[in-house]
Design a protein around this motif. Structure first.
Motif, short mmCIF file in Angstrom:
data_model
loop_
_atom_site.label_atom_id
_atom_site.label_comp_id
_atom_site.label_asym_id
_atom_site.label_seq_id
_atom_site.Cartn_x
_atom_site.Cartn_y
_atom_site.Cartn_z
N LEU A 132 0.83 -1.21 0.00
CA LEU A 132 0.00 0.00 0.00
C LEU A 132 0.87 1.26 0.00
O LEU A 132 0.57 2.23 -0.70
N GLY A 133 1.97 1.24 0.79
CA GLY A 133 2.89 2.38 0.80
C GLY A 133 3.57 2.57 -0.55
O GLY A 133 3.77 3.69 -1.02
N PHE A 134 3.94 1.45 -1.17
CA PHE A 134 4.54 1.49 -2.50
C PHE A 134 3.58 2.14 -3.49
O PHE A 134 3.95 3.05 -4.24
N ALA A 135 2.33 1.68 -3.49
CA ALA A 135 1.31 2.25 -4.37
C ALA A 135 1.03 3.71 -4.04
O ALA A 135 0.81 4.53 -4.93
N ALA A 136 1.06 4.03 -2.74
CA ALA A 136 0.82 5.40 -2.30
C ALA A 136 1.87 6.37 -2.82
O ALA A 136 1.60 7.56 -3.00
N TYR A 137 3.05 5.87 -3.09
CA TYR A 137 4.10 6.70 -3.69
C TYR A 137 3.96 6.70 -5.21
O TYR A 137 3.93 7.76 -5.84
N LEU A 138 3.89 5.53 -5.80
CA LEU A 138 3.95 5.41 -7.26
C LEU A 138 2.72 5.97 -7.96
O LEU A 138 2.85 6.71 -8.94
N LEU A 139 1.54 5.64 -7.47
CA LEU A 139 0.32 6.02 -8.19
C LEU A 139 0.10 7.53 -8.30
O LEU A 139 -0.33 7.99 -9.37
N PRO A 140 0.40 8.34 -7.30
CA PRO A 140 0.30 9.77 -7.54
C PRO A 140 1.58 10.37 -8.15
O PRO A 140 1.50 11.32 -8.93
N LEU A 182 9.67 5.74 -15.00
CA LEU A 182 8.81 4.83 -14.24
C LEU A 182 9.64 3.85 -13.42
O LEU A 182 9.35 3.63 -12.24
N ALA A 183 10.69 3.29 -14.02
CA ALA A 183 11.57 2.36 -13.28
C ALA A 183 12.20 3.05 -12.08
O ALA A 183 12.28 2.47 -10.98
N SER A 184 12.61 4.29 -12.25
CA SER A 184 13.18 5.06 -11.15
C SER A 184 12.17 5.20 -10.01
O SER A 184 12.50 5.03 -8.83
N MET A 185 10.94 5.49 -10.36
CA MET A 185 9.90 5.66 -9.34
C MET A 185 9.52 4.34 -8.69
O MET A 185 9.13 4.33 -7.52
N VAL A 186 9.60 3.24 -9.40
CA VAL A 186 9.35 1.93 -8.80
C VAL A 186 10.39 1.66 -7.71
O VAL A 186 10.05 1.24 -6.59
N ILE A 187 11.65 1.93 -8.02
CA ILE A 187 12.73 1.76 -7.03
C ILE A 187 12.50 2.69 -5.84
O ILE A 187 12.58 2.28 -4.68
N GLN A 188 12.22 3.95 -6.12
CA GLN A 188 11.98 4.92 -5.04
C GLN A 188 10.79 4.50 -4.18
O GLN A 188 10.86 4.57 -2.94
N GLY A 189 9.71 4.07 -4.82
CA GLY A 189 8.52 3.66 -4.07
C GLY A 189 8.81 2.50 -3.13
O GLY A 189 8.34 2.49 -1.98
N LEU A 238 11.15 2.17 4.15
CA LEU A 238 11.79 3.02 5.15
C LEU A 238 10.80 3.60 6.17
O LEU A 238 11.15 3.77 7.35
N PHE A 239 9.57 3.87 5.76
CA PHE A 239 8.63 4.57 6.64
C PHE A 239 8.49 3.95 8.03
O PHE A 239 8.63 4.66 9.03
N PRO A 240 8.20 2.64 8.17
CA PRO A 240 8.01 2.09 9.52
C PRO A 240 9.31 2.05 10.32
O PRO A 240 9.28 1.85 11.53
N PRO A 277 1.97 11.96 3.09
CA PRO A 277 0.80 11.55 3.87
C PRO A 277 0.15 10.26 3.39
O PRO A 277 -0.36 9.48 4.19
N LEU A 278 0.19 10.01 2.08
CA LEU A 278 -0.39 8.76 1.58
C LEU A 278 0.41 7.55 2.05
O LEU A 278 -0.18 6.51 2.40
N ILE A 279 1.73 7.67 2.08
CA ILE A 279 2.55 6.57 2.60
C ILE A 279 2.25 6.38 4.09
O ILE A 279 2.10 5.24 4.56
N ALA A 280 2.15 7.45 4.83
CA ALA A 280 1.83 7.35 6.26
C ALA A 280 0.46 6.71 6.47
O ALA A 280 0.29 5.88 7.38
N LEU A 281 -0.50 7.06 5.65
CA LEU A 281 -1.82 6.45 5.75
C LEU A 281 -1.76 4.95 5.46
O LEU A 281 -2.41 4.16 6.15
N ALA A 282 -0.95 4.57 4.50
CA ALA A 282 -0.80 3.14 4.16
C ALA A 282 -0.22 2.35 5.33
O ALA A 282 -0.55 1.18 5.52
N TRP A 283 0.63 2.98 6.12
CA TRP A 283 1.27 2.30 7.24
C TRP A 283 0.54 2.53 8.57
O TRP A 283 1.00 2.09 9.61
N ARG A 284 -0.59 3.23 8.53
CA ARG A 284 -1.34 3.52 9.76
C ARG A 284 -1.72 2.23 10.46
O ARG A 284 -2.21 1.29 9.86
N ARG A 285 -1.47 2.18 11.74
CA ARG A 285 -1.72 0.95 12.53
C ARG A 285 -3.12 0.93 13.07
O ARG A 285 -3.70 1.81 13.45
#
Length: 144
Positions: A18-26, A59-66, A72-74, A136-144
């Protein structure tokens, strides 16, 4: 707990993806529209980029970054917080600053262009927009 065990700890499958998608999709559409639609003429005037960008490399660069930014977030926010927005904006500030250092400053330092200040202004604004959305989207994806 040792540093090694913390680094090797599994990321939590669902939250990681979800965090990966939260980065890549927007990020990919924001980058595409920013660089190739809204400000295409300004970037062309800088004479820094090729006439036909290789979209697959971006796109490949953003896949790696995502993958890295989600993993890294958690590890940065180890305790649950009351506000994913606060954590996300702080996280976006941190990873955005890191990203800005190699996508803006380093590029401006190494590449010939017609205006370094114009490039830095365009890329700084882009980086701010990207990470105000993605953090914020990555943080939302990792929300506990």
């Amino acid at each position: 707990m040792t540093v090694t065990s913390d680094v090797a700890r599994p990321a939590g499958g669902r939250s990681f993806w979800l965090g990966f998608a939260a980065y890549l999709l927007p990020s990919f559409p924001i980058a595409f529209v920013w660089h190739l639609v809204l400000f295409e003429q300004q970037y062309h005037a800088l004479r820094i980029y090729r006439d036909e960008p290789v979209i697959a490399f971006g796109l490949a660069s953003m896949v790696i970054q995502g993958a890295i930014f989600s993993w890294l977030f958690p590890r940065v926010f180890t305790r649950p917080s009351r506000s994913f927005l606060r954590d996300g904006l702080l996280y976006g500030l941190g990873v955005g600053l890191l990203s800005w250092s190699f996508t803006t400053l380093a590029v401006a330092a190494k590449n010939v262009m017609t205006s370094v200040p114009d490039y830095v202004l365009l890329e700084t604004a882009f980086t701010i927009l990207q990470f105000v959305v993605a953090g914020p989207l990555i943080a939302l994806a990792w929300r506990r």
